[in-house]
Write a protein that holds these residues in place. Structure first.
Motif, PDB file in Angstrom:
ATOM      1  N   ALA A 143       0.814  -1.212   0.000  1.00  0.00           N
ATOM      2  CA  ALA A 143       0.000   0.000   0.000  1.00  0.00           C
ATOM      3  C   ALA A 143       0.847   1.260   0.000  1.00  0.00           C
ATOM      4  N   GLY A 144       2.068   1.155   0.522  1.00  0.00           N
ATOM      5  CA  GLY A 144       2.951   2.316   0.525  1.00  0.00           C
ATOM      6  C   GLY A 144       3.319   2.778  -0.865  1.00  0.00           C
ATOM      7  N   LEU A 145       3.224   1.860  -1.844  1.00  0.00           N
ATOM      8  CA  LEU A 145       3.509   2.236  -3.230  1.00  0.00           C
ATOM      9  C   LEU A 145       2.410   3.120  -3.800  1.00  0.00           C
ATOM     10  N   LYS A 146       1.225   3.063  -3.193  1.00  0.00           N
ATOM     11  CA  LYS A 146       0.092   3.849  -3.670  1.00  0.00           C
ATOM     12  C   LYS A 146      -0.099   5.133  -2.873  1.00  0.00           C
ATOM     13  N   VAL A 147       0.509   5.193  -1.691  1.00  0.00           N
ATOM     14  CA  VAL A 147       0.344   6.363  -0.817  1.00  0.00           C
ATOM     15  C   VAL A 147       1.725   6.953  -0.523  1.00  0.00           C
ATOM     16  N   HIS A 148       2.040   8.061  -1.169  1.00  0.00           N
ATOM     17  CA  HIS A 148       3.311   8.762  -0.925  1.00  0.00           C
ATOM     18  C   HIS A 148       4.536   7.883  -1.179  1.00  0.00           C
ATOM     19  N   ALA A 149       4.515   7.125  -2.266  1.00  0.00           N
ATOM     20  CA  ALA A 149       5.657   6.258  -2.582  1.00  0.00           C
ATOM     21  C   ALA A 149       6.946   7.074  -2.727  1.00  0.00           C
ATOM     22  N   GLY A 150       6.845   8.248  -3.353  1.00  0.00           N
ATOM     23  CA  GLY A 150       8.023   9.095  -3.547  1.00  0.00           C
ATOM     24  C   GLY A 150       8.620   9.550  -2.232  1.00  0.00           C
ATOM     25  N   ASN A 151       7.774  10.039  -1.325  1.00  0.00           N
ATOM     26  CA  ASN A 151       8.267  10.517  -0.032  1.00  0.00           C
ATOM     27  C   ASN A 151       8.818   9.381   0.821  1.00  0.00           C
ATOM     28  N   SER A 185      10.158   6.662  -0.355  1.00  0.00           N
ATOM     29  CA  SER A 185      11.448   6.308  -0.951  1.00  0.00           C
ATOM     30  C   SER A 185      12.523   7.300  -0.550  1.00  0.00           C
ATOM     31  N   LEU A 186      12.141   8.574  -0.426  1.00  0.00           N
ATOM     32  CA  LEU A 186      13.103   9.583   0.032  1.00  0.00           C
ATOM     33  C   LEU A 186      13.548   9.312   1.466  1.00  0.00           C
ATOM     34  N   VAL A 187      12.612   8.849   2.297  1.00  0.00           N
ATOM     35  CA  VAL A 187      12.997   8.436   3.657  1.00  0.00           C
ATOM     36  C   VAL A 187      14.056   7.350   3.571  1.00  0.00           C
ATOM     37  N   GLY A 188      13.843   6.390   2.648  1.00  0.00           N
ATOM     38  CA  GLY A 188      14.820   5.333   2.447  1.00  0.00           C
ATOM     39  C   GLY A 188      16.159   5.860   1.956  1.00  0.00           C
ATOM     40  N   VAL A 189      16.116   6.860   1.080  1.00  0.00           N
ATOM     41  CA  VAL A 189      17.361   7.467   0.578  1.00  0.00           C
ATOM     42  C   VAL A 189      18.117   8.138   1.720  1.00  0.00           C
ATOM     43  N   PHE A 190      17.394   8.884   2.561  1.00  0.00           N
ATOM     44  CA  PHE A 190      18.047   9.523   3.717  1.00  0.00           C
ATOM     45  C   PHE A 190      18.601   8.472   4.669  1.00  0.00           C
ATOM     46  N   TYR A 191      17.868   7.373   4.813  1.00  0.00           N
ATOM     47  CA  TYR A 191      18.328   6.262   5.660  1.00  0.00           C
ATOM     48  C   TYR A 191      19.615   5.672   5.099  1.00  0.00           C
ATOM     49  N   LEU A 192      19.646   5.497   3.781  1.00  0.00           N
ATOM     50  CA  LEU A 192      20.839   4.977   3.106  1.00  0.00           C
ATOM     51  C   LEU A 192      22.029   5.918   3.276  1.00  0.00           C
TER      52      LEU A 192
END
Length: 265
Positions: A102-110, A112-119
């Motif tokens: 469901a995260g792919l349908k709700v704010h997937a971009g944001n 993913s950005l959380v994941g980028v910052f985590y990385l």
């Protein structure tokens, strides 16, 4: 004339940036109990979600060179999906396997950005720990004797490990509330991570207790050939959601076992 774009006076901005409240250290027990009840509401679907979640992390990790990066970026997206599953249960709605995505349908971009910052945070943590450890090793070398070199090597590895562990804990605290804040509050990713970090340290006692309990549960989950992880994953997802509701929610945390169909959280 008042600027309509001013964020300080925008009601939606206030909803996106809720103020965390302080809770007792013993609330961590309530969160874990709520996490178990969310699992108990539909254990079959939750186990299926856990299996798919673990397989996806494993498969993504096999991607040459960039697999680990893909895992870190995609992790908040899947966590958000499980949080949305808990949110559905809290509202008396059914849990479905599709909630994992469901995260792919709700704010997937944001997300993913959380994941980028985590990385990026993980890379910085590794780089800093290597610098600190290498500095300690160089100090031992400068001292001259082989004993000094050996001492520098041991102290360098130890100090580097400690620095990395501390920085990684900071990353985990920044990630803890980030996914629910993004998907349930429409909070921008960097703001969500800052708010999560602030909320965790504002409730330091509760998260120290929670961290110790989760550490013990991880070892317990590994005893039956690691099969306990299939239960631990959804329990932790429910714990994340319960802690979010308790710290950031508009109302007091309601036990999921008391939620009736059609009841809002």
């Amino acid at each position: 004339m008042t600027d309509p774009a001013a964020p300080a006076h925008h009601p939606h901005n206030a909803a996106r940036h809720p103020r965390p409240r302080h809770v007792s250290p013993f609330e961590s027990l309530v969160w874990l109990k709520a996490g178990w009840f969310y699992f108990a509401r539909n254990p079959g679907v939750w186990v299926a979600i856990s299996v798919i979640f673990i397989i996806m992390l494993f498969v993504l990790g096999l991607v040459p060179l960039l697999g680990w990066a893909v895992v870190l970026i995609g992790f908040p997206v899947m966590v958000a999906g499980m949080v949305l599953g808990c949110h559905a249960l809290a509202q008396g709605k059914p849990l479905r396997i599709e909630h994992l995505f469901a995260g792919l349908k709700v704010h997937a971009g944001n997300l993913s950005l959380v994941g980028v910052f985590y990385l990026l945070g993980g890379l910085i943590a590794g780089f800093v720990s290597v610098l600190v450890g290498g500095g300690a090793l160089l100090t031992g070398y400068i001292l001259g004797a082989l004993a000094g070199i050996g001492l520098g090597l041991v102290s360098g590895v130890l100090l580097g490990s400690i620095v990395f562990s501390v920085l990684w804990v900071l990353l985990i605290t920044a990630l803890w509330f980030a996914a629910p804040l993004v998907v349930l509050r429409d909070t921008p990713p960097l703001d969500a991570m800052k708010m999560s970090l602030s909320a965790c340290f504002g409730n330091f006692g509760a998260f120290v207790v929670l961290g110790v309990l989760i550490y013990v549960l991880i070892w317990v989950a590994m005893i039956p050939a690691g099969l306990g992880v299939l239960v631990l994953v959804p329990v932790l997802a429910g714990t994340v959601y319960a802690s979010y509701q308790d710290v950031f929610g508009d109302t007091a945390l309601v036990s999921p076992q008391a939620a009736a169909p059609g009841t809002a959280d």
